[in-house]
Design a protein around this motif. Structure first.
Motif, PDB file in Angstrom:
ATOM      1  N   GLY A 124      23.857 -16.683 -16.539  1.00  0.00           N
ATOM      2  CA  GLY A 124      24.095 -18.107 -16.300  1.00  0.00           C
ATOM      3  C   GLY A 124      25.229 -18.592 -17.174  1.00  0.00           C
ATOM      4  O   GLY A 124      25.043 -18.827 -18.365  1.00  0.00           O
ATOM      5  N   THR A 125      26.406 -18.670 -16.627  1.00  0.00           N
ATOM      6  CA  THR A 125      27.569 -19.197 -17.350  1.00  0.00           C
ATOM      7  C   THR A 125      28.689 -19.499 -16.362  1.00  0.00           C
ATOM      8  O   THR A 125      28.876 -18.740 -15.399  1.00  0.00           O
ATOM      9  N   ILE A 126      29.404 -20.570 -16.621  1.00  0.00           N
ATOM     10  CA  ILE A 126      30.503 -20.905 -15.711  1.00  0.00           C
ATOM     11  C   ILE A 126      31.695 -19.948 -15.896  1.00  0.00           C
ATOM     12  O   ILE A 126      32.636 -19.976 -15.117  1.00  0.00           O
ATOM     13  N   ASP A 127      31.636 -19.118 -16.959  1.00  0.00           N
ATOM     14  CA  ASP A 127      32.808 -18.304 -17.296  1.00  0.00           C
ATOM     15  C   ASP A 127      33.006 -17.071 -16.396  1.00  0.00           C
ATOM     16  O   ASP A 127      34.093 -16.503 -16.368  1.00  0.00           O
ATOM     17  N   ASN A 128      31.966 -16.662 -15.700  1.00  0.00           N
ATOM     18  CA  ASN A 128      31.998 -15.457 -14.854  1.00  0.00           C
ATOM     19  C   ASN A 128      32.518 -14.231 -15.615  1.00  0.00           C
ATOM     20  O   ASN A 128      33.364 -13.486 -15.121  1.00  0.00           O
ATOM     21  N   ASP A 129      31.986 -14.056 -16.808  1.00  0.00           N
ATOM     22  CA  ASP A 129      32.547 -13.031 -17.692  1.00  0.00           C
ATOM     23  C   ASP A 129      31.532 -11.961 -18.081  1.00  0.00           C
ATOM     24  O   ASP A 129      31.647 -11.356 -19.151  1.00  0.00           O
ATOM     25  N   ILE A 130      30.504 -11.746 -17.235  1.00  0.00           N
ATOM     26  CA  ILE A 130      29.502 -10.745 -17.612  1.00  0.00           C
ATOM     27  C   ILE A 130      29.694  -9.471 -16.794  1.00  0.00           C
ATOM     28  O   ILE A 130      29.516  -9.475 -15.570  1.00  0.00           O
ATOM     29  N   PRO A 131      30.076  -8.363 -17.456  1.00  0.00           N
ATOM     30  CA  PRO A 131      30.231  -7.107 -16.726  1.00  0.00           C
ATOM     31  C   PRO A 131      28.929  -6.698 -16.039  1.00  0.00           C
ATOM     32  O   PRO A 131      27.845  -6.906 -16.584  1.00  0.00           O
ATOM     33  N   GLY A 132      29.033  -6.169 -14.839  1.00  0.00           N
ATOM     34  CA  GLY A 132      27.845  -5.698 -14.113  1.00  0.00           C
ATOM     35  C   GLY A 132      27.424  -6.647 -13.008  1.00  0.00           C
ATOM     36  O   GLY A 132      26.583  -6.301 -12.187  1.00  0.00           O
ATOM     37  N   THR A 133      27.977  -7.848 -12.992  1.00  0.00           N
ATOM     38  CA  THR A 133      27.682  -8.758 -11.885  1.00  0.00           C
ATOM     39  C   THR A 133      28.989  -9.361 -11.377  1.00  0.00           C
ATOM     40  O   THR A 133      29.861  -9.725 -12.170  1.00  0.00           O
ATOM     41  N   ASP A 134      29.111  -9.434 -10.068  1.00  0.00           N
ATOM     42  CA  ASP A 134      30.344  -9.991  -9.491  1.00  0.00           C
ATOM     43  C   ASP A 134      30.432 -11.493  -9.759  1.00  0.00           C
ATOM     44  O   ASP A 134      31.525 -12.035  -9.875  1.00  0.00           O
ATOM     45  N   TYR A 135      29.274 -12.147  -9.811  1.00  0.00           N
ATOM     46  CA  TYR A 135      29.255 -13.601 -10.045  1.00  0.00           C
ATOM     47  C   TYR A 135      28.172 -13.979 -11.035  1.00  0.00           C
ATOM     48  O   TYR A 135      27.097 -13.368 -11.042  1.00  0.00           O
ATOM     49  N   THR A 136      28.445 -14.994 -11.817  1.00  0.00           N
ATOM     50  CA  THR A 136      27.425 -15.566 -12.697  1.00  0.00           C
ATOM     51  C   THR A 136      27.037 -16.934 -12.131  1.00  0.00           C
ATOM     52  O   THR A 136      27.846 -17.585 -11.445  1.00  0.00           O
ATOM     53  N   LEU A 137      25.840 -17.352 -12.458  1.00  0.00           N
ATOM     54  CA  LEU A 137      25.361 -18.671 -11.993  1.00  0.00           C
ATOM     55  C   LEU A 137      26.207 -19.782 -12.594  1.00  0.00           C
ATOM     56  O   LEU A 137      26.429 -19.795 -13.797  1.00  0.00           O
ATOM     57  N   GLY A 138      26.643 -20.687 -11.776  1.00  0.00           N
ATOM     58  CA  GLY A 138      27.400 -21.831 -12.273  1.00  0.00           C
ATOM     59  C   GLY A 138      28.891 -21.711 -12.030  1.00  0.00           C
ATOM     60  O   GLY A 138      29.617 -22.705 -12.004  1.00  0.00           O
ATOM     61  N   PHE A 139      29.335 -20.466 -11.829  1.00  0.00           N
ATOM     62  CA  PHE A 139      30.773 -20.255 -11.633  1.00  0.00           C
ATOM     63  C   PHE A 139      31.262 -20.978 -10.378  1.00  0.00           C
ATOM     64  O   PHE A 139      32.278 -21.677 -10.398  1.00  0.00           O
ATOM     65  N   ASP A 140      30.521 -20.832  -9.289  1.00  0.00           N
ATOM     66  CA  ASP A 140      30.972 -21.425  -8.028  1.00  0.00           C
ATOM     67  C   ASP A 140      31.021 -22.955  -8.114  1.00  0.00           C
ATOM     68  O   ASP A 140      31.959 -23.587  -7.611  1.00  0.00           O
ATOM     69  N   THR A 141      30.020 -23.527  -8.766  1.00  0.00           N
ATOM     70  CA  THR A 141      30.003 -24.996  -8.896  1.00  0.00           C
ATOM     71  C   THR A 141      31.172 -25.463  -9.764  1.00  0.00           C
ATOM     72  O   THR A 141      31.886 -26.404  -9.411  1.00  0.00           O
ATOM     73  N   ALA A 142      31.360 -24.783 -10.899  1.00  0.00           N
ATOM     74  CA  ALA A 142      32.463 -25.158 -11.797  1.00  0.00           C
ATOM     75  C   ALA A 142      33.800 -25.005 -11.077  1.00  0.00           C
ATOM     76  O   ALA A 142      34.695 -25.850 -11.192  1.00  0.00           O
ATOM     77  N   LEU A 143      33.907 -23.930 -10.313  1.00  0.00           N
ATOM     78  CA  LEU A 143      35.133 -23.685  -9.552  1.00  0.00           C
ATOM     79  C   LEU A 143      35.434 -24.870  -8.637  1.00  0.00           C
ATOM     80  O   LEU A 143      36.559 -25.379  -8.600  1.00  0.00           O
TER      81      LEU A 143
END
Ligand code: F6P
Length: 319
Positions: A124-143
């Motif tokens: 869960g972070t808007i930064d989308n910076d976690i290796p192993g997942t294509d998307y993190t929660l919150g990234f799309d909304t922040a985008l």
């Protein structure tokens, strides 16, 4: 597994509430009790928790922020703090934890897993910076929030023939800047993953001006430098006048998009399944449209997650 806990930690992100809801509803569906821990690891140390029932997570799927509150907790990094947290877990009969947050949140949970309290992480972070997942929660909304801001700024930039610098969050990552810049038609995108040459930025601005372009949008990821510093650089280097807009914490708020809500629901349910199977030290993610769980330590590896091809495309489309 009879009783599990759920907490949110680090910077909040839209979709965290939807994930909490999914964890609670899926666990109860499976006959497991859920305790919500307030204020992240700080609340765990202090024993701030409450039982969550089906109704307690009603009317939150659409809300930004986190119902459980969040915090960054330096005390939890100490042995003393971790001991207190473990004592609280024992005293409250909590068998395992779902933790929702960024890599700092993940790191904290490793000690608990090692001490017999399995933890499963939801990114869960808007930064989308976690290796192993294509998307993190919150990234799309922040985008989408950033895109909306770029569109609005472009209106005034066009009216006044101005160059605007828009500073975007992302910590050390450039994903939010790149995606928003590409979607917002920014002329230049500055990210930490690609070396910035001021001469090249100036050249792009000048060639735009030469072909009659009167306004320009430059998106700068905060991980490179502040928008103000970048404005100074342009002024010093080529006497280019700009206006700066720092989007700040607006990017962390707002109702989660449909995509973030769906992702949150999938992640929350998967986290409960993994925990119920007795696995700890696992992270949930989405890879090529498949919800997966993987060894949490992979999320700490310094793998490059930035899409260099997309960055190149953004340059090609904004000549
Ligand atoms: O990690 C999420 C994030 O919003 C980053 O993009 C930003 O650098 C940081 O958190 C800001 O943290 P704080 O809310 O503590 O100022």
């Amino acid at each position: 597994m009879k009783r599990i806990g759920v907490l949110t930690s680090g910077g909040d992100a839209p979709g965290m509430n939807a994930a909490i809801r999914a964890v609670v509803r899926k666990a109860i569906y499976e006959g497991v009790e859920v305790v919500g821990i307030l204020h992240g690891y700080q609340g765990l140390i202090e024993g701030k928790m409450e039982k969550l029932d089906l109704g307690s997570v009603g009317d939150i799927i659409q809300r930004g922020g986190t119902k459980l509150y969040s915090a960054r907790c330096p005390e939890f990094r100490t042995e003393e703090g971790q001991k207190k947290a473990i004592e609280q877990l024992k005293a409250n009969n909590i068998d395992g934890l779902v933790i929702i947050g960024g890599d700092g949140t993940y790191r904290g949970s490793m000690t608990l897993t090692k001490n017999g309290f399995p933890c499963v992480g939801i990114p869960g972070t808007i930064d989308n910076d976690i290796p192993g997942t294509d998307y993190t929660l919150g990234f799309d909304t922040a985008l989408n929030t950033v895109i909306e801001c770029i569109d609005k700024i472009r209106d005034t930039a066009t009216s006044h023939d101005r160059t605007f610098i828009i500073e975007v969050m992302g910590r050390d990552a450039g994903d939010l800047a790149l995606w928003a810049g590409l979607a917002g038609g920014a002329e230049t995108i500055i990210v930490p993953e690609v070396e910035m040459k001021i001469e090249e930025v100036v050249e792009r601005l000048e060639s735009g001006t030469a072909r009659g372009k009167k306004h320009s949008i430059i998106v700068v990821a905060e991980g490179v430098m502040s928008g103000q510093d970048f404005a100074l650089k342009l002024k010093e280097h080529a006497n280019i006048e700009t206006r700066v807009s720092v989007l700040g914490h607006i990017q962390r708020g707002g109702s989660p998009t449909g995509r973030d809500r769906v992702l949150a629901s999938l992640f929350g349910a998967k986290a409960v399944e993994v925990l119920m199977a007795g696995h700890g030290g696992r992270a949930i993610g989405i890879q090529n449209h498949q919800v997966v769980d993987y060894d949490m330590t992979e999320a700490f590896e310094k793998t490059e997650v930035f899409d260099q091809k997309m960055y190149q495309l953004s340059k090609e489309l904004s000549i």
